[in-house]
Structure formats: C-alpha cells, structure tokens
Scaffold this motif. Structure first.
Motif, PDB file in Angstrom:
ATOM      1  N   LEU A   1       0.788  -1.156  -0.157  1.00  0.00           N
ATOM      2  CA  LEU A   1       0.039   0.130   0.024  1.00  0.00           C
ATOM      3  C   LEU A   1       0.958   1.234  -0.193  1.00  0.00           C
ATOM      4  O   LEU A   1       0.320   2.431  -0.333  1.00  0.00           O
ATOM      5  CB  LEU A   1      -0.911  -0.075   0.990  1.00  0.00           C
ATOM      6  CG  LEU A   1      -2.018  -1.067   1.334  1.00  0.00           C
ATOM      7  CD1 LEU A   1      -2.824  -1.198   2.401  1.00  0.00           C
ATOM      8  CD2 LEU A   1      -3.057  -1.120   0.085  1.00  0.00           C
TER       9      LEU A   1
ATOM     10  N   LEU B   1     -10.130   1.908  -1.114  1.00  0.00           N
ATOM     11  CA  LEU B   1      -9.888   0.608  -0.960  1.00  0.00           C
ATOM     12  C   LEU B   1     -10.849  -0.579  -0.676  1.00  0.00           C
ATOM     13  O   LEU B   1     -11.411  -0.490   0.442  1.00  0.00           O
ATOM     14  CB  LEU B   1      -8.501   0.577  -0.073  1.00  0.00           C
ATOM     15  CG  LEU B   1      -7.885  -0.691   0.217  1.00  0.00           C
ATOM     16  CD1 LEU B   1      -7.181  -1.290  -1.267  1.00  0.00           C
ATOM     17  CD2 LEU B   1      -6.607  -0.727   1.143  1.00  0.00           C
TER      18      LEU B   1
ATOM     19  N   ASP C   1       2.846   2.178   5.555  1.00  0.00           N
ATOM     20  CA  ASP C   1       1.344   2.355   4.785  1.00  0.00           C
ATOM     21  C   ASP C   1       0.534   3.248   5.258  1.00  0.00           C
ATOM     22  O   ASP C   1      -0.435   2.765   6.027  1.00  0.00           O
ATOM     23  CB  ASP C   1       0.991   0.966   4.644  1.00  0.00           C
ATOM     24  CG  ASP C   1       1.982  -0.070   4.030  1.00  0.00           C
ATOM     25  OD1 ASP C   1       2.645   0.362   3.392  1.00  0.00           O
ATOM     26  OD2 ASP C   1       1.757  -0.955   4.259  1.00  0.00           O
TER      27      ASP C   1
ATOM     28  N   LEU D   1      -1.425   5.488   4.090  1.00  0.00           N
ATOM     29  CA  LEU D   1      -2.789   5.676   3.282  1.00  0.00           C
ATOM     30  C   LEU D   1      -3.501   7.083   3.898  1.00  0.00           C
ATOM     31  O   LEU D   1      -4.621   7.332   4.089  1.00  0.00           O
ATOM     32  CB  LEU D   1      -3.734   4.573   3.965  1.00  0.00           C
ATOM     33  CG  LEU D   1      -3.204   3.157   3.317  1.00  0.00           C
ATOM     34  CD1 LEU D   1      -4.165   2.214   3.834  1.00  0.00           C
ATOM     35  CD2 LEU D   1      -3.301   2.981   2.016  1.00  0.00           C
TER      36      LEU D   1
ATOM     37  N   LEU E   1      -6.612   8.262   2.032  1.00  0.00           N
ATOM     38  CA  LEU E   1      -7.788   7.257   1.957  1.00  0.00           C
ATOM     39  C   LEU E   1      -8.976   7.698   2.620  1.00  0.00           C
ATOM     40  O   LEU E   1      -9.143   8.227   3.995  1.00  0.00           O
ATOM     41  CB  LEU E   1      -7.454   5.849   2.732  1.00  0.00           C
ATOM     42  CG  LEU E   1      -8.354   4.555   2.238  1.00  0.00           C
ATOM     43  CD1 LEU E   1      -8.107   4.441   0.659  1.00  0.00           C
ATOM     44  CD2 LEU E   1      -7.878   3.392   3.204  1.00  0.00           C
TER      45      LEU E   1
ATOM     46  N   LEU F   1     -12.474   2.602   3.379  1.00  0.00           N
ATOM     47  CA  LEU F   1     -11.690   1.231   3.748  1.00  0.00           C
ATOM     48  C   LEU F   1     -12.829   0.184   3.833  1.00  0.00           C
ATOM     49  O   LEU F   1     -13.365   0.274   4.823  1.00  0.00           O
ATOM     50  CB  LEU F   1     -10.756   1.394   4.678  1.00  0.00           C
ATOM     51  CG  LEU F   1      -9.996   0.155   5.168  1.00  0.00           C
ATOM     52  CD1 LEU F   1      -9.320  -0.530   3.805  1.00  0.00           C
ATOM     53  CD2 LEU F   1      -8.937   0.468   6.121  1.00  0.00           C
TER      54      LEU F   1
ATOM     55  N   LEU G   1      -4.546   6.860   8.624  1.00  0.00           N
ATOM     56  CA  LEU G   1      -6.021   6.937   8.356  1.00  0.00           C
ATOM     57  C   LEU G   1      -6.393   8.420   8.645  1.00  0.00           C
ATOM     58  O   LEU G   1      -7.622   8.291   9.056  1.00  0.00           O
ATOM     59  CB  LEU G   1      -6.988   5.912   8.585  1.00  0.00           C
ATOM     60  CG  LEU G   1      -6.616   4.390   8.253  1.00  0.00           C
ATOM     61  CD1 LEU G   1      -7.393   3.345   8.763  1.00  0.00           C
ATOM     62  CD2 LEU G   1      -6.265   4.125   6.793  1.00  0.00           C
TER      63      LEU G   1
END
Length: 674
Positions: free
Chosen positions: A333, A342, A358, A360, A363, A366, A386
């Motif tokens: 990722l 994702l 990772d 993200l 993002l 999810l 996140l």
C-alpha cells in the motif's frame, strides 16, 4: 433534445404529418408502425428518430427530401438493406444508429451506402448478427469515424484486418460478442481512447501495449493473466476494469501510467509472498510461453518484483473484493500515496496491519468486510494513520476489539460498520474498562454506526457520550436492551434513524418520547403485544412494526402527532383482530401516509386470515354482535320475556275479574249495585 429545450423554446411537441412529433428541427417518429420513411416531413429536419418501426429497406430516394439531416436513428426496425445511394443527399450525416436490425443479410450493399458518408462520426451497429468479416467490410471506408459500437453481434476473432483505416476512432464498443482471440487488431487505431471488450471469452491479455488508451474494460471474460509489454513508455491508461474474470495474480501493469481506477473484483487472485501456513513463494519465478505466428518467446517473471510492484502512484480506487487474498505484501500500500478508496471485502484475510510505512494518508473509504479478521493492528507510536478516513466497513468478521485510540487518529470518520463481529461497547468513564470492547466516546465526527448482530450485552452507562450519531443500527442483538433507554441520552438531539429490529423487545413501557429528532424507527421482529404509547408524541416519518404481536393500533393513532407526520408505515405479519379495525380505516384516510406492505396485512377472525380491506358480510355481522353494547343486548333479549309476562298477567286478570270483585265485596261488606 437538450439543446432544443435549453434555447428558451416555449413550444411543446407538435403533431406533424404521418403522426410524428416535431420540435424545432427534431422529428420523432418512434413507434408509428412505419414501413418506410415518410416523404411529407419538414425539409429542414436535422434529427430524425424512426425507432421501433417496421422499416425493411432504406431506398435511394428515402432521404432525398432531408438534405440537412445530421442525426438519423433506425433502432429496432427490420432493416435488411440500405441501398447504395440512400445517403447521397444526406452527406452531412454525423450520427447513425442502426441498432437491433438484420443488416447481416445484405451487409456488402449496406457497406457501399455507408462509404458515401464522409463526415460520419458515430455509428452504432449493435445487435445485427454480424461476424468479424462483415464488420470489416461495413467499416472499411469510414475513416472519419470517432465512435463505433458493434456490441451484441457474433464476432469471434479480431486481427489486423478488422478495423483498417479507422485512423480517427476514439471509442470502440465490442461487448457481448464471442471474442476469444485478438491478434494485433488495435495497433492501427492510433487515437483510440476508450475500448470496451466486456462479456466475451478472452482467456488472457498478454503484451498489452496500447499506450494511447485511457479506458479499458475487459470485465466478464475468462482472463487468467494480464501482462503489459516491458516498456518505459508513458501509458495514458486511467481506468482498467478486469473485474469478474479468473485472474490468478495481480496484473502486470505499465511501469509508467496515469492509472487512477483499477477494478479487480470477483477473480481468483491471491498474493504468494507469505501464505497462511508460514511458507513463502517470494523468490518463485514463472515462465510464459508466448506464441505469435511462427515465433515463440519465453518470458520469465518473478512473481514478486513484476506482479506486485508496478507504478501505482496515481491510483485513487483499488477494488480487490471477492478474491482469495490472505494478506497484502510488505509495502504494497506504500506504493499508492494517492489512494482514496480501497475495497478488500469478501476475501480470506485474518489480519490487517497499519503502519507508518503504509499511512494511506489520502484514504477516505476502507472496506474490509466479509473476511476472517481477528486482528486489526496499528503499530504503537503511529500517529498519522488514516487521517482522512470517512467510511470504515469491518462488518462480518471475527473481531472482538479494535486498537485503543484508533479513532483519535481518524479525525474525519463519519461511518463505521462493525456489524456481525463479537464486539461490545466500552462503558462510561470511571467504570472498569474491559480490553475487549470498542470505545467510540468522544468521536465527534461519527454520524453512522452499525452494531447489528454483534451479540451486545445489556447496554448501560453512556457508550455514545461525545458523539453526534444520526444513524444507529442495533438490530439482531437479543440481549442488548433491558430497562429504560437512558443509554441513548447523549443522542436525543441528533439521532434521526434508529433500528431495534429483532432485539427481543416485549415491553411497551420503553420511553421514546425524549428522542425528539427521530424520523425513522424500526421495531420489527420483536414481541410487542401493544403499541408503545410514547411513540404517539414523536414526529416520525417512517415506522416499521412488522413481525410483532400487535392485535390492534390505538384508534386515535391517525390523529396523534405521530399519525400526522408519518409518511411510511409497515404493518404486516401481526395478529390483528378483524373486529377492531377502526384504526385501519383511519389510516386509509390519513393524508400523505403510505403503507408499502398494505397488501400483506391480514387480520384474524376465528381460524381465518382475511384482508382488512375486504371483509365478507358474515364476518362484519359477527363483528357487530361481538362489539355491541352488552347492556343494550341484555335489554333486547329480556324485553320479549317481560312483555310476555305482562300480557299473561292482563289476560289472567280479565278472566278472574268477577270472582275477584265478589270476593272483595264479601270480605269488605260493602254493597253496591252490580
């Protein structure tokens, strides 16, 4: 049509000769059972729609009267032939739709007619039972084409001779054919940007090298391998749809591309760097035997370096749902810094770990639902995990807890789905904290929470303190509710949708009156034997009372604030009494109220199940007797007896009158004339 209406035109569609309708220069003759093109339409017609008619031949003189025509649609006719001179008077035609006809019968003559259209931009030949050879003939002289559809035909194989001379083609639709082989069919289409080969029978795509292509849809084939040519050229590819195939490995993508959407849903894909039993295939190589004509090439790839480490830096959407993924490779990722969506749902994952490698960071969605997750890990000390996540779906796993403080990092989360896990909510501060619970207190951004089917224990304390939940789903938790609803006290100002379906509710003493913001309430699948009186003061717009034990609703339910605000009411599968349906009649007259399952509502009379809207007359009479005033009933029954006794007394008196008078006279000694 949008152009015509948007120009300020006030006139509506006006009838024209032949039953067609005209607006400005657009003529609509759809569904008029025409066997030929009318010759008495306006000569300045620019767009002509002749769909759903019975035209079989487009003759040389059919369009002579319409020299300004640029859009012609003959969809769903019986067209077998277009004569060679049919378009000589309409050489400005740019859009031609011939979908769902019978052009296979005289395709060579039709091809001659099409070759007379020097400005044709869009041609739709879908659903004409055409083979690849017929298509090749039909489009051989259409060098001006920009969009071509030959979907829903019987094309089986494509080669370099199929689409010759289509040098301006931008979009090609080949879906729903029988294509099993493609041999250099698109190399001459230097401007092609959108290619749709969905719903065919391609077993693999090897040597993909269309650098100019922006959108490629090869979904719903039987593809097991997708391999891009080894090249450092920049691919313009933005969207690649490989969903609903049989991919065994992650596709080998271009080293340099603009890919932002990669759809891999419903394949057989897995990663083999680390298997569940601890073994590894990280250094395994695979050899591809590629046969092109008389030449044979052997390509060797390392599963890891080539299949999993393509350039994905511009990727926004990655959908790998419905595969056989056990886990993701290390730093997989990390290659996707732009990822916003994702989807890893419906796989075989047992753990999912987040780390600084990772992050993200971009993002927003999810989806890890329908896996076998027992662990969601966050490395200690990791702060920026996140940070922009808004939707987090963890439903249908085997989780018992989430990492402590995970929601303090996800500062924008609005939707959390934990349904069908074995989780419990943490109690209020000051009580003994269990390590096996989910703490959402203080998550101010959270508005949607689903805890359906989590086996929640008795809710108490203030599990939602500091939140602003608007949607809460607690359905299928049979031991979660007991006593009052005090644990909802922190949501009285925000909660709008509450689902308590199948939570073993039986008490009507539950007080909902404090939930003034509630607009939708689901109480279905419980054991309510009476209508909760506290609902009467709410201003719900939707209420679900299905599958309970209700014999009736309150007679004044339609006049209460609840009845005046309701727009949707579900009532079926309750044992209503056919003799107490006054509430039903009142609901039928309530303005703006809809009962979507009204046809499924039944009532009981004896052993019979009847529709409340069509009770037989004997049942109505029986109900009148059952609901009559008992005192009046007794009076009616006693009156004949009383009258009979009175008449008998009068008759006896008259018969014995003389004897009675003599007896009185004798005893009293009074004389009187008789």
């Amino acid at each position: 049509l949008a152009v015509g209406w948007g120009s300020g035109m006030d006139a509506a569609w006006a009838p024209s000769s032949g039953g067609c309708e005209l607006v400005q220069s657009i003529m609509d003759c759809t569904g008029r059972w025409l066997s030929s093109i009318p010759g008495n339409l306006r000569g300045d017609t620019e767009e002509l729609f002749l769909d759903d008619n019975t035209i079989q031949v487009l003759g040389n003189a059919s369009l002579l009267l319409y020299p300004q025509l640029w859009h012609l649609s003959l969809t769903r006719n019986r067209l077998e032939l277009i004569e060679s001179g049919a378009f000589l008077s309409s050489q400005g035609l740019q859009v031609l739709s011939l979908t769902d006809n019978l052009l296979f019968t005289n395709y060579s003559l039709t091809a001659a007619a099409l070759s007379a259209l020097p400005t044709l931009r869009t041609l739709d030949l879908a659903g004409n039972q055409l083979t690849e050879d017929m298509v090749s003939v039909l489009v051989s002289n259409l060098s001006s084409l920009e969009s071509l559809s030959v979907a829903r035909n019987i094309i089986m194989r494509l080669d370099s001779s199929t689409f010759t001379n289509l040098t301006q083609l931008l979009e090609l639709n080949l879906e729903r054919n029988y294509i099993f082989e493609i041999d250099n069919a698109f190399e001459g289409l230097q401007k092609l940007q959108r290619l749709n080969i969905a719903y065919n029978y391609l077993p693999c795509l090897v040597g993909f090298g269309l650098t100019q292509l922006r959108v490629l849809n090869v979904s719903n084939n039987i593809i097991e391998w997708f391999l891009t040519l080894e090249s450092d050229d920049l691919f313009e590819l933005e969207v690649l749809d490989l969903s609903h195939n049989r991919l065994l490995f992650f596709p080998v993508l271009p080293r340099q591309s603009k890919l932002h959407s990669l759809l891999l849903q419903d394949n057989r894909m897995s990663f083999y760097q680390r298997l569940p039993n601890g073994t590894s295939l990280a250094n395994v190589t695979v050899q591809f035997l590629i046969i092109e004509g008389n030449s044979t090439n052997i390509t060797t790839v390392r599963l890891w370096d080539d299949l999993c480490h393509s350039n994905l830096s511009s990727l926004h959407l990655l959908d790998m749902s419905q595969n056989q993924v056990w886990g993701l490779p290390d730093n997989f990722l990390a290659q996707m810094p732009s990822l916003t969506h994702l989807k890893l749902n419906q796989n075989c994952m047992e753990a999912f770990h987040l780390s600084e490698e990772d992050p993200l960071a971009m993002l927003t969605e999810l989806d890890l639902s329908q896996n076998q997750l027992v662990e969601l890990g966050v490395k200690k000390g990791t702060e920026d995990i996140l940070p922009n996540l808004q939707l987090f779906n963890l439903s249908t796993n085997r989780l018992q807890a989430l990492p402590p403080g995970i929601f303090t990092r996800t500062r924008k989360i609005t939707t959390l789905d934990l349904s069908r896990n074995r989780v419990d909510l943490c109690p209020q501060p000051g009580e003994a904290e269990s390590p096996l619970c989910v703490d959402i207190r203080g998550v101010e951004t959270l508005t949607h929470l689903s805890l359906a089917g989590c086996g929640l224990q008795v809710l108490g304390g203030r599990p939602f303190q500091g939140t602003s939940l608007m949607h809460l789903d607690l359905s299928d938790n049979r031991r979660a509710l007991s006593g009052d609803l005090g644990w909802l006290q922190d949501l009285v100002l925000t909660l709008q949708v509450l689902s308590l379906r199948n939570t073993s509710l039986s008490s009507t003493a539950l007080d909902f009156s404090a939930l003034n913001s509630l607009v939708r309430l689901d109480l279905s699948g419980n054991s309510l034997a009476a209508f909760p009186s506290s609902l009467g003061s709410l201003r719900l717009r939707s209420l679900d009372l299905r599958d309970n034990c209700l014999p009736a609703l309150p007679p004044d339910v339609a006049r209460a604030p609840l009845g005046r605000s309701l727009r949707e009411l579900y009532l079926s599968r309750n044992p209503y009494n056919c003799c107490t349906l006054g509430w039903w009649d009142a609901l039928q007259q309530a303005e703006g109220l809809r009962v979507p399952d009204g046809r499924e509502v039944t009532c009981s009379h004896g052993s019979r199940e009847l529709s409340p809207g069509a009770l037989p007359e004997p049942v109505l009479q029986s109900c009148r007797w059952q609901t009559a005033d008992l005192a009046l009933l007794y009076l009616v029954l006693a009156l004949p007896t009383c009258l009979t006794l009175l008449v008998a007394f009068v008759v006896v008196f008259l018969m014995l009158k003389e004897k009675l008078l003599k007896m009185v006279k004798t005893r009293c000694g009074v004389s009187s004339p008789y």
